[in-house]
Enzyme design. Structure first.
Site, short mmCIF file in Angstrom:
data_model
loop_
_atom_site.label_atom_id
_atom_site.label_comp_id
_atom_site.label_asym_id
_atom_site.label_seq_id
_atom_site.Cartn_x
_atom_site.Cartn_y
_atom_site.Cartn_z
N ASN A 74 0.74 -0.98 0.06
CA ASN A 74 -0.14 -0.07 0.04
C ASN A 74 0.88 1.30 0.07
OD1 ASN A 74 -2.44 -1.59 2.27
ND2 ASN A 74 -2.33 -1.42 -0.07
N TYR A 139 3.55 4.96 6.14
CA TYR A 139 4.01 4.61 4.82
C TYR A 139 5.44 4.61 4.74
CZ TYR A 139 5.40 4.34 -0.15
OH TYR A 139 5.87 4.13 -1.31
N LYS A 143 8.08 1.02 5.07
CA LYS A 143 9.16 1.05 3.94
C LYS A 143 10.43 0.95 4.39
CE LYS A 143 6.81 0.36 0.10
NZ LYS A 143 7.06 -0.52 -0.88
N1 UFG Z 1 -0.17 18.24 -5.46
C1 UFG Z 1 -1.03 19.37 -5.77
N2 UFG Z 1 -2.42 19.03 -6.16
C2 UFG Z 1 -2.79 17.64 -6.20
C3 UFG Z 1 -1.99 16.56 -6.22
C4 UFG Z 1 -0.76 17.02 -5.59
O1 UFG Z 1 -0.77 20.32 -5.66
O2 UFG Z 1 -3.99 17.53 -6.60
C5 UFG Z 1 1.11 18.69 -5.19
C6 UFG Z 1 1.59 18.07 -3.81
O3 UFG Z 1 1.41 18.88 -2.69
C7 UFG Z 1 3.10 17.90 -4.09
C8 UFG Z 1 3.39 17.49 -5.66
O4 UFG Z 1 1.90 18.04 -6.05
O5 UFG Z 1 3.72 19.03 -3.95
C9 UFG Z 1 3.52 16.00 -5.90
O6 UFG Z 1 2.15 15.22 -4.94
P1 UFG Z 1 1.98 13.74 -5.42
O7 UFG Z 1 0.89 13.34 -4.65
O8 UFG Z 1 2.13 13.47 -6.83
O9 UFG Z 1 3.53 13.03 -5.03
P2 UFG Z 1 4.08 13.10 -3.52
O10 UFG Z 1 5.32 14.10 -3.65
O11 UFG Z 1 3.19 13.68 -2.34
O12 UFG Z 1 4.37 11.85 -3.20
C10 UFG Z 1 5.50 11.25 -3.72
C11 UFG Z 1 5.18 9.57 -4.11
C12 UFG Z 1 4.97 9.02 -2.65
C13 UFG Z 1 5.92 9.11 -1.69
C14 UFG Z 1 6.26 10.71 -1.42
C15 UFG Z 1 7.57 10.63 -0.58
O13 UFG Z 1 4.31 9.57 -4.67
O14 UFG Z 1 4.68 7.43 -2.72
O15 UFG Z 1 6.63 11.08 -2.77
O16 UFG Z 1 7.32 12.13 0.14
F1 UFG Z 1 5.64 8.50 -0.30
#
Ligand code: UFG
Length: 325
Positions: A74, A139, A143
């Protein structure tokens, strides 16, 4: 023969096909909790769970498995904060069953999907592998726990592992035939492109007051095909009796949420309405990897740029507006 656990998921299915293209024999195990049967295509497939010892015994008995590539997990940060015990069960306990079965059947090589989330809020950019590990969610914590379990399994049983800490995995097969399909979707690139397709009214930009040049968060996006290449190199390293390793996988370049929005608008030639929204809990301002270690030791270099990531993701989403349905 390579066992791919979680091979019906986004990164697992694409890596399984790249392994097959590289002439590895592959067998896929997935419980289809999040994965998609269609993404496995014609690869040999077992539907089942890593907690099922009898099923694992059957797979390891029926196939001459040399190594495992383990994606099954997950992987939603927010969900893990709501349901930590599910994450300990589906990530840590499930991997423990897998490792027990590997040891029972004398399989001593595993490539493991880890994450940038093991670092938490970074003290330095770019992030090196020996940076402080301070996960900020169950999460990341689970890991990291698995990485530690692998460390001790190396000492005790000689299980050699390569832990690959992905930064922001994105993109699709270049022909758009396999791609990202999460429900619910939380990742930025699919959300931008679903908005371009009119499947969402608008994109919420989570915060514009971060200490970055344009105020939005900066991330290191890495093409899923570059991730697949890294898994294949890691596997070859282990098959050549290489030692256990852990590596970051990122491009080394950060892009802001606004930069992604601009490029997505250009590539899709659609408007993509967007509105600034409050910050999302737990988002670090900047995450950028140093991937020098895997470059130096295994010769991995990312082949694809951000534009390739968005173009391939658009090829997938525009031809599969409802994902694998
Ligand atoms: N974001 C938005 N709007 C959205 C979705 C995301 O502004 O609708 C922003 C988030 O705030 C972030 C960036 O886009 O700043 C990227 O967000 P994601 O959700 O695409 O990815 P994350 O960086 O949050 O997550 C990634 C991996 C996870 C991992 C994480 C580690 O997908 O598996 O990095 O911090 F856990």
């Amino acid at each position: 023969m390579i066992l791919v656990c979680g091979g019906a998921g986004y990164i697992g299915s694409i890596t399984a096909h790249q392994l097959q293209a590289d002439r590895f024999d592959v067998v896929v195990l997935d419980n289809l909790q999040k994965g998609h049967r269609a993404a496995v295509r014609d690869l040999p497939f077992y539907e089942g769970d890593l907690h099922d010892d009898a099923l694992l015994d059957r797979i390891f008995t029926d196939h001459p498995i040399e190594a495992v590539v383990h994606f099954a997990a997950n992987s939603l940060v927010g969900e893990s904060v709501e349901n930590p015990l599910d994450y300990y069960d589906n990530n840590v306990a499930a991997t423990m069953h897998l490792l027990q079965a590997m040891v029972r059947h004398n399989v001593f090589r595993i490539v493991f999907s880890s994450t940038a989330a093991v670092y938490g809020e970074p003290e330095q950019i770019p992030i090196l592998e020996d940076a402080r590990h301070a996960p900020e969610s169950p999460y990341g914590e689970t890991k990291l726990a698995i990485e530690r379990m692998l460390f001790w399994c190396d000492r005790a049983y000689g299980v050699r592992s390569v832990c690959l800490r992905y930064f922001n995995a994105a993109g699709a097969l270049l022909d758009g035939s396999l791609g990202e399909d999460h429900a619910p979707e939380s990742h930025l690139i699919p959300i931008l492109l679903q908005t371009a397709l009119g499947k969402r009214a608008q994109v919420s930009l989570f915060g514009d007051d971060y200490p970055t040049p344009d105020g939005t968060c900066i991330r290191d996006y890495i093409h899923v095909l570059d991730l697949a290449d890294a898994h294949i190199l890691a596997l070859r390293h282990l098959l050549a009796d290489g030692e256990s390793r852990r590596y970051n996988l990122g491009s080394g370049t950060g892009y802001s949420v606004l930069e992604l929005l601009t490029l997505a608008r250009e590539i899709t030639e659609r408007e993509i309405p967007a509105e600034v929204a409050p910050r999302r809990a737990g988002d670090p301002a900047i995450l950028v990897a140093s991937s020098d270690a895997i470059h130096k030791e295994l010769g991995w270099t990312p082949r694809y740029a951000l534009r390739d990531i968005l173009e391939s993701a658009w090829a997938w989403h525009s031809t599969h507006p409802d994902g694998y349905q």
